[in-house]
Design a protein around this motif. Structure first.
Motif, PDB file in Angstrom:
ATOM      1  N   LEU A   1       0.813  -1.220   0.000  1.00 42.14           N
ATOM      2  CA  LEU A   1       0.000   0.000   0.000  1.00 42.14           C
ATOM      3  C   LEU A   1       0.841   1.264   0.000  1.00 42.14           C
ATOM      4  O   LEU A   1       0.323   2.359  -0.237  1.00 42.14           O
ATOM      5  N   ALA A   2       2.144   1.129   0.247  1.00 48.07           N
ATOM      6  CA  ALA A   2       3.013   2.302   0.251  1.00 48.07           C
ATOM      7  C   ALA A   2       3.215   2.859  -1.149  1.00 48.07           C
ATOM      8  O   ALA A   2       3.452   4.056  -1.316  1.00 48.07           O
ATOM      9  N   ASP A   3       3.116   1.974  -2.162  1.00 41.79           N
ATOM     10  CA  ASP A   3       3.405   2.434  -3.525  1.00 41.79           C
ATOM     11  C   ASP A   3       2.748   1.559  -4.584  1.00 41.79           C
ATOM     12  O   ASP A   3       1.776   1.967  -5.219  1.00 41.79           O
ATOM     13  N   ILE A   4       3.241   0.323  -4.774  1.00 43.77           N
ATOM     14  CA  ILE A   4       2.938  -0.337  -6.045  1.00 43.77           C
ATOM     15  C   ILE A   4       1.474  -0.734  -6.215  1.00 43.77           C
ATOM     16  O   ILE A   4       0.961  -0.702  -7.340  1.00 43.77           O
ATOM     17  N   PHE A   5       0.792  -1.096  -5.134  1.00 43.05           N
ATOM     18  CA  PHE A   5      -0.627  -1.430  -5.289  1.00 43.05           C
ATOM     19  C   PHE A   5      -1.433  -0.177  -5.643  1.00 43.05           C
ATOM     20  O   PHE A   5      -2.156  -0.162  -6.655  1.00 43.05           O
ATOM     21  N   PRO A   6      -1.323   0.923  -4.894  1.00 38.84           N
ATOM     22  CA  PRO A   6      -2.025   2.144  -5.310  1.00 38.84           C
ATOM     23  C   PRO A   6      -1.560   2.675  -6.669  1.00 38.84           C
ATOM     24  O   PRO A   6      -2.378   3.188  -7.437  1.00 38.84           O
ATOM     25  N   THR A   7      -0.259   2.527  -6.977  1.00 41.62           N
ATOM     26  CA  THR A   7       0.225   3.031  -8.261  1.00 41.62           C
ATOM     27  C   THR A   7      -0.367   2.229  -9.416  1.00 41.62           C
ATOM     28  O   THR A   7      -0.790   2.788 -10.436  1.00 41.62           O
ATOM     29  N   GLY A   8      -0.412   0.903  -9.281  1.00 42.26           N
ATOM     30  CA  GLY A   8      -1.068   0.095 -10.310  1.00 42.26           C
ATOM     31  C   GLY A   8      -2.533   0.441 -10.431  1.00 42.26           C
ATOM     32  O   GLY A   8      -3.081   0.530 -11.541  1.00 42.26           O
ATOM     33  N   TYR A   9      -3.189   0.647  -9.295  1.00 44.61           N
ATOM     34  CA  TYR A   9      -4.597   1.040  -9.299  1.00 44.61           C
ATOM     35  C   TYR A   9      -4.771   2.403  -9.952  1.00 44.61           C
ATOM     36  O   TYR A   9      -5.717   2.626 -10.728  1.00 44.61           O
ATOM     37  N   HIS A  10      -3.842   3.322  -9.664  1.00 41.06           N
ATOM     38  CA  HIS A  10      -3.890   4.665 -10.255  1.00 41.06           C
ATOM     39  C   HIS A  10      -3.810   4.599 -11.778  1.00 41.06           C
ATOM     40  O   HIS A  10      -4.499   5.358 -12.475  1.00 41.06           O
ATOM     41  N   ALA A  11      -2.992   3.685 -12.292  1.00 43.54           N
ATOM     42  CA  ALA A  11      -2.905   3.522 -13.749  1.00 43.54           C
ATOM     43  C   ALA A  11      -4.271   3.185 -14.333  1.00 43.54           C
ATOM     44  O   ALA A  11      -4.673   3.719 -15.379  1.00 43.54           O
ATOM     45  N   THR A  12      -5.014   2.316 -13.644  1.00 44.30           N
ATOM     46  CA  THR A  12      -6.339   1.942 -14.149  1.00 44.30           C
ATOM     47  C   THR A  12      -7.355   3.070 -13.957  1.00 44.30           C
ATOM     48  O   THR A  12      -8.317   3.167 -14.714  1.00 44.30           O
ATOM     49  N   GLU A  13      -7.134   3.919 -12.953  1.00 44.68           N
ATOM     50  CA  GLU A  13      -7.999   5.085 -12.780  1.00 44.68           C
ATOM     51  C   GLU A  13      -7.748   6.104 -13.878  1.00 44.68           C
ATOM     52  O   GLU A  13      -8.691   6.681 -14.435  1.00 44.68           O
ATOM     53  N   LEU A  14      -6.474   6.359 -14.189  1.00 44.71           N
ATOM     54  CA  LEU A  14      -6.143   7.294 -15.269  1.00 44.71           C
ATOM     55  C   LEU A  14      -6.716   6.808 -16.600  1.00 44.71           C
ATOM     56  O   LEU A  14      -7.111   7.619 -17.447  1.00 44.71           O
ATOM     57  N   ALA A  15      -6.728   5.475 -16.776  1.00 49.50           N
ATOM     58  CA  ALA A  15      -7.258   4.885 -18.010  1.00 49.50           C
ATOM     59  C   ALA A  15      -8.763   4.644 -17.945  1.00 49.50           C
ATOM     60  O   ALA A  15      -9.369   4.193 -18.917  1.00 49.50           O
ATOM     61  N   HIS A  16      -9.375   4.939 -16.785  1.00 49.11           N
ATOM     62  CA  HIS A  16     -10.814   4.768 -16.582  1.00 49.11           C
ATOM     63  C   HIS A  16     -11.279   3.344 -16.906  1.00 49.11           C
ATOM     64  O   HIS A  16     -12.231   3.129 -17.671  1.00 49.11           O
ATOM     65  N   VAL A  17     -10.586   2.369 -16.321  1.00 49.04           N
ATOM     66  CA  VAL A  17     -10.976   0.971 -16.500  1.00 49.04           C
ATOM     67  C   VAL A  17     -12.289   0.727 -15.768  1.00 49.04           C
ATOM     68  O   VAL A  17     -12.445   1.090 -14.592  1.00 49.04           O
ATOM     69  N   LYS A  18     -13.238   0.110 -16.466  1.00 48.57           N
ATOM     70  CA  LYS A  18     -14.569  -0.144 -15.921  1.00 48.57           C
ATOM     71  C   LYS A  18     -14.914  -1.628 -16.063  1.00 48.57           C
ATOM     72  O   LYS A  18     -14.290  -2.344 -16.845  1.00 48.57           O
ATOM     73  N   PRO A  19     -15.936  -2.091 -15.326  1.00 46.21           N
ATOM     74  CA  PRO A  19     -16.368  -3.478 -15.481  1.00 46.21           C
ATOM     75  C   PRO A  19     -16.680  -3.796 -16.942  1.00 46.21           C
ATOM     76  O   PRO A  19     -17.343  -3.009 -17.638  1.00 46.21           O
TER      77      PRO A  19
END
Length: 386
Positions: free
Chosen positions: A159-177
């Motif tokens: 949670l310090a970096d890589i999990f939120p950072t990977g999640y952030h990539a999908t947020e920037l790309a607006h990944v949806k179901p």
């Protein structure tokens, strides 16, 4: 205290350094129990940045609070906490907008924004690959963990970096179901982006890399591995999407991208993504790109510039988001997924070692040796060499 100190390109040592201590009333002092080696550390380790000799690394940190300043209200001695890699004040214009990745207070250069522990050009903050870490604005920056913190350290430290950072990539790309998503890079962040896309309900997640051990990990979580040393990844993605391209894509490689022959090309993954994502699709870029790179192979890259296919990008009407992750935006909700057993990001961990093992670990990780996918260091663990 001991710390992993940078001695020059591809050289670190574990030596005694001055103890971290409380310096301001809002500080929290943490005894580090788990700290990771990050792919971003390798940019500095390789001498590709202006990281100063004698500083120590470590921006992915978890530990137990041993002292708090007089101005700390929430965090208590004895709490297990995980600390975002972003050092953030919580009260500047950007922090108030949730952009803790671009804090204006923690970064001392007035024209810049953003700070981090043990990181080049991101403020004076010491890293956490050490026995102790001073956390400024401790109430704001520390995420407290529950009763299972000690046994699940390998999960929570992500949670310090890589999990939120990977999640952030999908947020920037607006990944949806239901989306079909392509990710370039199966390093730790790319793996976490794929994991996040799956958690979000993407119907198909395609991941481009060429390291067999990484591609095997990707396959184990239900993503589709694409080996770009064996096939053209753009053609492979288009073949799987009826010729239309993915709905969205994530760039998790950065400026040291290179082709299967070993030629470095910082524009490679960006341009492949443009051609792998459909018209009007969206792209999230969390791979590191820097304003200057004197060690680069070509003149453009030396100045932080890339030969981006903007015409193709514009023609396709795509959107692109980029930048470091504002960890605090996501870390609490991702923590609760771990608590509920719905996320186990420690599946990426290949090695858990002592602090003394860091020099060898850096060498193996930098060489991309088979099986070295994510290294976790425990300062209180005895070295395997002893």
């Amino acid at each position: 205290m001991r710390a992993v100190v940078y001695e020059g390109p591809r050289s670190v040592s574990v030596i005694d350094v001055p103890d971290a201590r409380i310096e301001r009333p809002t500080d929290v002092l943490v005894r580090i129990t788990t700290t990771n080696i990050c792919g971003s550390d390798l940019h500095m380790y390789e001498g590709r940045t202006d990281f100063e000799t004698g500083r120590w690394f470590g921006h992915e940190n978890l530990g137990q609070v041993v002292e708090v300043g007089d101005g700390v209200d929430k965090v208590k001695v004895g709490d297990y906490v995980v600390i975002p890699f972003n050092v953030a004040c919580g009260h500047c214009k950007n922090c108030e907008r949730g952009l803790t990745n671009y804090c204006l207070t923690a970064q001392p250069v007035p024209e810049w924004a953003g700070a981090a522990y043990g990181f080049a050009d991101m403020g004076p903050w010491a890293g956490g690959q050490a026995d102790l870490l001073r956390v400024p604005w401790g109430d704001f920056n520390c995420l407290r963990l529950g009763e299972d913190a000690e046994e699940k350290q390998a999960d929570y430290v992500m949670l310090a970096d890589i999990f939120p950072t990977g999640y952030h990539a999908t947020e920037l790309a607006h990944v949806k179901p239901g989306d079909q998503t392509v990710i370039y890079g199966a390093g730790p962040v790319g793996c976490m982006a794929a994991y996040s896309a799956i958690i979000k309900g993407a119907s198909r997640v395609m991941v481009v890399d060429r390291h067999p051990d990484r591609l095997k990990l990707i396959e184990e979580i239900g993503a589709i591995p694409i080996d770009d040393s064996a096939v053209d990844p753009v053609e492979a993605v288009n073949d799987m999407t009826m010729g239309l391209g993915a709905d969205n894509g994530c760039e998790c490689v950065g400026y040291q991208a290179h082709d299967p022959q070993g030629n470095e090309d910082p524009s490679l993954t960006l341009n492949r993504l443009v051609k792998s994502v459909r018209f009007t699709g969206e792209i999230g870029v969390v791979g590191v790109y820097i304003p200057q790179d004197p060690g680069a192979a070509d003149e453009l890259a030396k100045h932080g510039e890339v030969a981006f296919d903007f015409g193709e990008f514009w023609f396709r009407g795509q959107k692109l988001g980029s930048g470091q992750c504002p960890v605090k935006r996501y870390n609490r909700q991702l923590r609760d997924l771990i608590v509920a057993g719905k996320a186990t990001p420690s599946w990426i961990v290949s090695h858990e070692l002592s602090l003394e093992d860091a020099p060898d670990a850096y060498e193996h990780f930098d060489n991309r040796d088979a099986g070295w996918t994510k290294v976790v260091l425990h300062p209180d663990l005895a070295s395997a060499k002893k």
